[in-house]
Design a protein around this motif. Structure first.
Motif, PDB file in Angstrom:
ATOM      1  N   PHE A 162       0.794  -1.277  -0.115  1.00  0.00           N
ATOM      2  CA  PHE A 162      -0.096  -0.056  -0.079  1.00  0.00           C
ATOM      3  C   PHE A 162       0.883   1.236  -0.065  1.00  0.00           C
ATOM      4  CE2 PHE A 162       0.404   1.444   4.416  1.00  0.00           C
ATOM      5  CZ  PHE A 162       0.707   0.399   5.147  1.00  0.00           C
ATOM      6  N   LEU A 163       2.072   1.179   0.312  1.00  0.00           N
ATOM      7  CA  LEU A 163       2.909   2.276   0.204  1.00  0.00           C
ATOM      8  C   LEU A 163       3.333   2.754  -1.140  1.00  0.00           C
ATOM      9  CD1 LEU A 163       4.730   4.242   1.769  1.00  0.00           C
ATOM     10  CD2 LEU A 163       6.498   2.590   1.657  1.00  0.00           C
ATOM     11  N   THR A 164       3.384   1.665  -1.815  1.00  0.00           N
ATOM     12  CA  THR A 164       3.757   1.999  -3.385  1.00  0.00           C
ATOM     13  C   THR A 164       2.503   2.885  -4.107  1.00  0.00           C
ATOM     14  OG1 THR A 164       2.657  -0.202  -4.131  1.00  0.00           O
ATOM     15  CG2 THR A 164       5.238   0.169  -3.650  1.00  0.00           C
ATOM     16  N   THR A 177      -7.972   9.818  -2.187  1.00  0.00           N
ATOM     17  CA  THR A 177      -7.746  11.287  -1.979  1.00  0.00           C
ATOM     18  C   THR A 177      -6.602  11.532  -1.077  1.00  0.00           C
ATOM     19  OG1 THR A 177      -9.978  11.908  -2.525  1.00  0.00           O
ATOM     20  CG2 THR A 177      -8.850  13.207  -1.132  1.00  0.00           C
ATOM     21  N   SER A 178      -6.579  10.596  -0.053  1.00  0.00           N
ATOM     22  CA  SER A 178      -5.433  10.680   1.136  1.00  0.00           C
ATOM     23  C   SER A 178      -4.082  10.426   0.432  1.00  0.00           C
ATOM     24  CB  SER A 178      -5.630   9.640   2.243  1.00  0.00           C
ATOM     25  OG  SER A 178      -4.805   9.651   3.295  1.00  0.00           O
ATOM     26  N   TYR A 219      -3.634   9.112   6.118  1.00  0.00           N
ATOM     27  CA  TYR A 219      -3.499   7.709   5.431  1.00  0.00           C
ATOM     28  C   TYR A 219      -3.166   6.684   6.239  1.00  0.00           C
ATOM     29  CZ  TYR A 219      -1.829   4.838   1.689  1.00  0.00           C
ATOM     30  OH  TYR A 219      -1.817   3.701   0.604  1.00  0.00           O
ATOM     31  N   ALA A 220      -2.470   6.523   7.035  1.00  0.00           N
ATOM     32  CA  ALA A 220      -2.169   5.572   7.920  1.00  0.00           C
ATOM     33  C   ALA A 220      -3.483   4.789   8.681  1.00  0.00           C
ATOM     34  CB  ALA A 220      -1.154   5.541   9.016  1.00  0.00           C
ATOM     35  N   GLU A 259      -5.667   1.408   8.320  1.00  0.00           N
ATOM     36  CA  GLU A 259      -5.967   0.665   9.387  1.00  0.00           C
ATOM     37  C   GLU A 259      -7.435   0.377   9.723  1.00  0.00           C
ATOM     38  OE1 GLU A 259      -4.472  -0.119  14.170  1.00  0.00           O
ATOM     39  OE2 GLU A 259      -3.784   1.830  12.816  1.00  0.00           O
ATOM     40  N   SER A 260      -8.159   1.425   9.381  1.00  0.00           N
ATOM     41  CA  SER A 260      -9.589   1.245   9.463  1.00  0.00           C
ATOM     42  C   SER A 260     -10.457   0.643   8.628  1.00  0.00           C
ATOM     43  CB  SER A 260     -10.368   2.876   9.447  1.00  0.00           C
ATOM     44  OG  SER A 260      -9.644   3.674  10.506  1.00  0.00           O
ATOM     45  N   SER A 261      -9.704   0.685   7.213  1.00  0.00           N
ATOM     46  CA  SER A 261     -10.286  -0.341   6.062  1.00  0.00           C
ATOM     47  C   SER A 261     -10.106  -1.704   6.528  1.00  0.00           C
ATOM     48  CB  SER A 261      -9.486  -0.057   4.844  1.00  0.00           C
ATOM     49  OG  SER A 261      -9.729   1.468   4.422  1.00  0.00           O
TER      50      SER A 261
END
Length: 294
Positions: A4-6, A197-198, A247-248, A252-254
């Motif tokens: 997810f960082l990429t 968006t984030s 974003y983090a 985590e919420s997702s």
């Protein structure tokens, strides 16, 4: 975490143009003004007006416009590439060139941990003291401002994202690197739009220090450019922390809200909470291994 960082480095052409064309055009204009005025005539409006009038008629105007557009495109590409380099440092490990920075952050974090532990123990061992509770709270916040976990990256952003992966692994047994691409496919459209968006805000924040350096470089030839350069330098750290933190939290919420959907898609048919044991089996399925990792 790299999965997810990429995502932060990916920009659609339309969004890239919208986010970069205007600031790039402003920067090119500032650079042209710097080339005309320099330090000796930094605020000479009359001199600038005379140069503008010179290129505003005849063939010179067409050449100036073409050069301006070409320079704007080059600046857009350069800043995008340098912003991707900044994002890449967020995923760097504490080895190689990043080792001294990681070691420095780890020493600062360990000192902050010791102070926080001492302050918390004083609250637990002593009588109810409002000032002691405030000192303990501030000590914990200072520790977490350095890193929520023991630093293993040269940057705060890298450890902030790794902290998410660590919590997800401990609470659900899921490996976030393997889980995130599958999770993305089952997220509702509204959630995906919010995460996207984030991601764009993170990419924009990563470009802020590049704009700052560019303005400071122009400031070496035209001192007024130092003002936005210094302002962007001061703002870049705050922008990065805020955007990466949001974003983090969204990632985590997702996972918290939709990881069961992924497990159900694989046939686990959960009726309760996703436990670390089941999460380990889901991770094993993602990684195409025969048994869950121990």
């Amino acid at each position: 975490m790299n999965a997810f960082l990429t995502e932060l480095g990916r920009n659609l052409v339309g969004r890239w143009a919208t986010a970069l064309t205007l600031p790039a055009a402003v920067f090119v204009a500032v650079t042209m003004v710097a080339a005309v005025l320099g330090h000796s005539h930094a605020l000479d409006v009359a001199l600038l007006r005379s140069h503008v009038m010179t290129v505003s008629t005849g063939p010179a105007l067409a050449w100036a416009a073409a050069g301006f557009l070409a320079a704007t495109a080059v600046v857009c590409l350069a800043v995008t590439a340098l912003g991707d380099v900044v994002i890449a440092t967020w995923g760097a490990t504490g080895t190689g060139l990043g080792r001294p920075f990681t070691a420095l952050r780890r020493r600062r974090w360990q000192r902050a941990v010791a102070k926080a532990d001492t302050a918390v123990k004083a609250v637990l061992a002593g009588p109810d003291d409002r000032q002691a509770r405030l000192r303990a709270r501030h000590a914990v916040l200072r520790r977490d401002a350095i890193s929520e976990i023991e630093p293993t990256c040269p940057t705060w952003a890298g450890d902030r994202l790794r902290a998410v992966a660590d919590r997800v692994r401990r609470s659900t047994g899921l490996d976030l690197t393997a889980t995130w691409p599958r999770l993305w496919l089952v997220l509702p459209d509204a959630t995906r739009a919010e995460v996207a968006t984030s991601q764009e805000r993170c990419a924009s924040a990563a470009r802020t220090p590049m704009w700052a350096l560019a303005c400071l470089a122009v400031g070496a030839f035209w001192w007024p450019a130092l003002v936005p350069g210094l302002w962007l330098s001061l703002m870049s750290r705050r922008r990065i922390r805020r955007s990466v933190g949001v974003y983090a939290d969204l990632v985590e919420s997702s996972v918290d809200l939709h990881s069961r959907d992924v497990a159900n898609q694989l046939g686990f048919e959960l009726t309760g909470q996703l436990t670390p044991e089941i999460g380990a089996q889901v991770t094993a399925a993602f990684q195409k291994t025969r048994h869950a990792p121990h």
